[in-house]
Write an enzyme that holds these catalytic residues in place. Structure first.
Site, PDB file in Angstrom:
ATOM      1  N   VAL A   6       0.835  -1.207   0.000  1.00  0.00           N
ATOM      2  CA  VAL A   6       0.000   0.000   0.000  1.00  0.00           C
ATOM      3  C   VAL A   6       0.872   1.261   0.000  1.00  0.00           C
ATOM      4  O   VAL A   6       0.602   2.213  -0.749  1.00  0.00           O
ATOM      5  CB  VAL A   6      -0.981  -0.001   1.201  1.00  0.00           C
ATOM      6  CG1 VAL A   6      -1.846   1.259   1.180  1.00  0.00           C
ATOM      7  CG2 VAL A   6      -1.868  -1.239   1.167  1.00  0.00           C
TER       8      VAL A   6
ATOM      9  N   LYS B 263      -6.382  -1.033   9.544  1.00  0.00           N
ATOM     10  CA  LYS B 263      -7.644  -1.310  10.268  1.00  0.00           C
ATOM     11  C   LYS B 263      -7.426  -1.784  11.694  1.00  0.00           C
ATOM     12  O   LYS B 263      -8.231  -1.496  12.575  1.00  0.00           O
ATOM     13  CB  LYS B 263      -8.488  -2.319   9.500  1.00  0.00           C
ATOM     14  CG  LYS B 263      -7.827  -3.680   9.336  1.00  0.00           C
ATOM     15  CD  LYS B 263      -7.763  -4.106   7.902  1.00  0.00           C
ATOM     16  CE  LYS B 263      -6.689  -5.139   7.684  1.00  0.00           C
ATOM     17  NZ  LYS B 263      -6.495  -5.477   6.292  1.00  0.00           N
TER      18      LYS B 263
ATOM     19  N   GLU C 191      -9.818   6.471   5.556  1.00  0.00           N
ATOM     20  CA  GLU C 191     -10.747   5.965   4.527  1.00  0.00           C
ATOM     21  C   GLU C 191     -10.368   4.560   4.047  1.00  0.00           C
ATOM     22  O   GLU C 191     -11.237   3.722   3.787  1.00  0.00           O
ATOM     23  CB  GLU C 191     -10.751   6.935   3.341  1.00  0.00           C
ATOM     24  CG  GLU C 191     -11.682   6.556   2.216  1.00  0.00           C
ATOM     25  CD  GLU C 191     -13.147   6.498   2.671  1.00  0.00           C
ATOM     26  OE1 GLU C 191     -13.674   7.541   3.055  1.00  0.00           O
ATOM     27  OE2 GLU C 191     -13.721   5.387   2.640  1.00  0.00           O
TER      28      GLU C 191
ATOM     29  N   VAL D   6     -11.248   0.480   5.705  1.00  0.00           N
ATOM     30  CA  VAL D   6     -12.403  -0.404   5.438  1.00  0.00           C
ATOM     31  C   VAL D   6     -12.745  -0.303   3.953  1.00  0.00           C
ATOM     32  O   VAL D   6     -12.874   0.801   3.411  1.00  0.00           O
ATOM     33  CB  VAL D   6     -13.644   0.019   6.258  1.00  0.00           C
ATOM     34  CG1 VAL D   6     -14.817  -0.924   5.982  1.00  0.00           C
ATOM     35  CG2 VAL D   6     -13.338   0.051   7.746  1.00  0.00           C
TER      36      VAL D   6
ATOM     37  N   GLY E  65     -11.030  -0.949   1.279  1.00  0.00           N
ATOM     38  CA  GLY E  65      -9.974  -0.566   0.330  1.00  0.00           C
ATOM     39  C   GLY E  65     -10.302   0.728  -0.387  1.00  0.00           C
ATOM     40  O   GLY E  65     -10.397   1.788   0.223  1.00  0.00           O
TER      41      GLY E  65
ATOM     42  N   GLY F 120      -1.801 -15.003  -4.967  1.00  0.00           N
ATOM     43  CA  GLY F 120      -1.374 -13.845  -4.178  1.00  0.00           C
ATOM     44  C   GLY F 120      -2.529 -13.107  -3.518  1.00  0.00           C
ATOM     45  O   GLY F 120      -2.333 -12.044  -2.935  1.00  0.00           O
TER      46      GLY F 120
ATOM     47  N   GLU G 279      -2.965 -14.464   2.082  1.00  0.00           N
ATOM     48  CA  GLU G 279      -1.648 -14.484   2.713  1.00  0.00           C
ATOM     49  C   GLU G 279      -1.217 -15.935   2.923  1.00  0.00           C
ATOM     50  O   GLU G 279      -2.057 -16.829   3.009  1.00  0.00           O
ATOM     51  CB  GLU G 279      -1.735 -13.820   4.100  1.00  0.00           C
ATOM     52  CG  GLU G 279      -2.347 -12.443   4.128  1.00  0.00           C
ATOM     53  CD  GLU G 279      -1.384 -11.373   3.664  1.00  0.00           C
ATOM     54  OE1 GLU G 279      -0.165 -11.637   3.669  1.00  0.00           O
ATOM     55  OE2 GLU G 279      -1.850 -10.300   3.282  1.00  0.00           O
TER      56      GLU G 279
ATOM     57  N   LYS H  90     -13.027  -4.414  10.680  1.00  0.00           N
ATOM     58  CA  LYS H  90     -13.691  -3.464   9.777  1.00  0.00           C
ATOM     59  C   LYS H  90     -15.118  -3.150  10.234  1.00  0.00           C
ATOM     60  O   LYS H  90     -15.537  -1.991  10.206  1.00  0.00           O
ATOM     61  CB  LYS H  90     -13.657  -4.017   8.340  1.00  0.00           C
ATOM     62  CG  LYS H  90     -12.228  -4.053   7.770  1.00  0.00           C
ATOM     63  CD  LYS H  90     -12.158  -4.861   6.489  1.00  0.00           C
ATOM     64  CE  LYS H  90     -10.763  -4.839   5.883  1.00  0.00           C
ATOM     65  NZ  LYS H  90     -10.611  -5.818   4.781  1.00  0.00           N
TER      66      LYS H  90
ATOM     67  N   GLY I  20      -5.980  -4.493  -2.431  1.00  0.00           N
ATOM     68  CA  GLY I  20      -5.086  -4.294  -3.572  1.00  0.00           C
ATOM     69  C   GLY I  20      -4.353  -2.972  -3.497  1.00  0.00           C
ATOM     70  O   GLY I  20      -4.827  -2.010  -2.887  1.00  0.00           O
TER      71      GLY I  20
HETATM   72  N1  HSE Z   1      -6.765  -9.262   3.446  1.00  0.00           N
HETATM   73  C1  HSE Z   1      -7.698  -8.227   3.188  1.00  0.00           C
HETATM   74  C2  HSE Z   1      -8.768  -8.737   2.221  1.00  0.00           C
HETATM   75  C3  HSE Z   1      -6.975  -7.032   2.627  1.00  0.00           C
HETATM   76  O1  HSE Z   1      -8.609  -9.832   1.669  1.00  0.00           O
HETATM   77  O2  HSE Z   1      -9.779  -8.066   2.023  1.00  0.00           O
HETATM   78  C4  HSE Z   1      -7.743  -5.745   2.682  1.00  0.00           C
HETATM   79  O3  HSE Z   1      -8.005  -5.308   3.977  1.00  0.00           O
END
Ligand code: HSE
Length: 404
Positions: free
Chosen positions: A12, A100, A124, A127, A129, A182, A185, A200, A297
């Site tokens: 990010v 978050k 912003e 939550v 993205g 990807g 995680e 969130k 993303g």
């Molecule tokens: N791991 C989170 C998701 C990333 O998959 O939404 C964004 O907060």
């Protein structure tokens, strides 16, 4: 020219620098002046990176530089992000974060410091993205009382559930595919166990009611127990299984939870698939609202952070108020919340029908061609009562909440 610094040059953080560089001119117009990235804090060096000369390893370089007026925090996690963000705010620097965990845990305190210092703490990107949801909650819904927030707030789990549903695959093989692509995680626990969605919905609920919602108080259930057989039943019902972070106001009680739920085609979140997020908000005046887009993303999340940077640049030395007080919001006991449940029992109809009717009354039987099982949907029943009755039955294979 206004100087910003970025804490954390990961996905990010590097996205924020990319957005600020790519859209430099239009951003300068919107912010009223050019935005310059002065420092990037990271433990690592980035040889060959166009911004390698900006990388510093000592946070104090940023903290003690009075020319840095806005700090972007994209490190993630509470430690050391909390100490850094608090120190920046106390030093009079506005902070914009995508973190978050930090916002859910310390939002009220950091907002209060920003207010006292006449600067801003914006989040912003924490939550949804790239989806605008925090600012609408703070600025656009002040005429309303919020009655419900239901969100598909995690892209990874939505991808997994969508793929299980479309391809009939089991959880483990789809998780592996998500990791290979990807999306998930290597340690997917925070996503698949619902912890990420829990932070969130805690943030959204705190903003909706203006008080601190402790995420530890939110009932949280992930998707690891959802199987391909559950999906088969959902498909037979014309339903989808999603994991929702939700909070609902019933009378004076506010219930919050994270859990898988079956929804049908009439629900506005039914078509939110793959890695997308969607957030449904119901206000008592505005009615139903939907927010949809890329919930994760690099560039979508960075886009939201940069929008905060522009807002902070437009309001230097002026706090934009938001109500999120430190007082704890006491959530209602989830056991009292009413809900329909889809239930699978081992054994056939002859073995189960009579005892199910005597336990739950008339139910909706669900047929999906699964052998040696009896599946049904209950009427509305209190969560606590349902748990007791399910235990009494003794042969529950799985149960999923139903929202239709
Ligand atoms: N791991 C989170 C998701 C990333 O998959 O939404 C964004 O907060």
């Amino acid at each position: 020219m206004l100087n910003v610094s970025v804490l954390g040059y990961g996905t990010v953080g590097s996205g924020v620098v990319e957005v600020l560089t790519t859209n430099k001119e239009s951003i300068a117009k919107k912010a009223g002046q050019e935005i310059n990235v002065k420092y990037i804090l990271d433990l690592r060096d980035f040889p060959g990176d166009p911004h390698e000369d900006k990388v510093v390893h000592d946070f104090n370089v940023i903290l003690n530089d009075e020319d840095v007026q806005i700090v972007v925090e994209t490190m993630g996690g509470v430690k050391p992000a909390y100490d850094f963000v608090k120190a920046c705010l106390e030093a009079g620097k506005s902070v914009c974060t995508s973190n978050k965990e930090l916002v859910a845990k310390h939002g009220a305190e950091l907002i209060a410091i920003a207010k006292e210092k006449s600067i801003n703490f914006f989040f912003e990107a924490s939550v949804g993205g790239g989806i605008p949801i925090i600012r609408p909650m703070i600025n656009c819904l002040n005429g309303d009382e919020i009655e419900e927030i239901s969100g598909i707030l995690n892209g990874t789990t939505n991808y997994i559930l969508t793929k299980m549903s479309k391809e009939g695959l089991d959880f483990d093989s789809v998780l592996k595919d998500a990791q290979d692509k990807g999306y998930a995680e290597r340690n997917p626990e925070a996503d698949v166990e619902g912890y990420d969605a829990c932070r969130k919905i805690a943030i959204l609920t705190s903003l909706a009611y203006g008080k601190q919602v402790d995420f530890e108080d939110i009932y949280t259930e992930g998707i690891t127990k959802i199987t391909d057989v559950d999906i088969k039943y959902a498909n037979a019902l014309g339903a989808a299984i999603k994991i929702f972070g939700s909070s609902k106001k019933v009378g004076n009680d506010i219930y919050a939870k994270v859990a898988p739920v079956m929804i049908n085609g009439e629900h506005p979140l039914y078509s939110v698939n793959d890695v997308f997020n969607g957030i449904f908000v119901k206000g008592n005046m505005v009615g139903d609202l939907m927010f949809y887009g890329s919930g994760a993303g690099k560039l979508p999340t960075a886009s939201a952070v940069v929008a905060d940077v522009v807002e902070a640049a437009k309001s230097l030395n002026a706090n934009l108020p938001m109500i999120w007080e430190n007082d704890k919001l006491q959530l209602a006991d989830i056991k009292e919340a009413k809900q329909r449940f889809f239930v699978r029992l081992s054994g056939n109809a002859a073995e189960n029908a009579a005892k199910v009717e005597s336990t739950f009354g008339k139910v909706q039987v669900v047929e999906a061609g699964v052998e040696n099982e009896y599946a049904f949907i209950t009427d509305q029943v209190k969560e606590g009562e349902f748990a007791q009755k399910a235990e009494q039955l003794g042969n529950v294979v799985s149960r999923i909440r139903v929202d239709f």
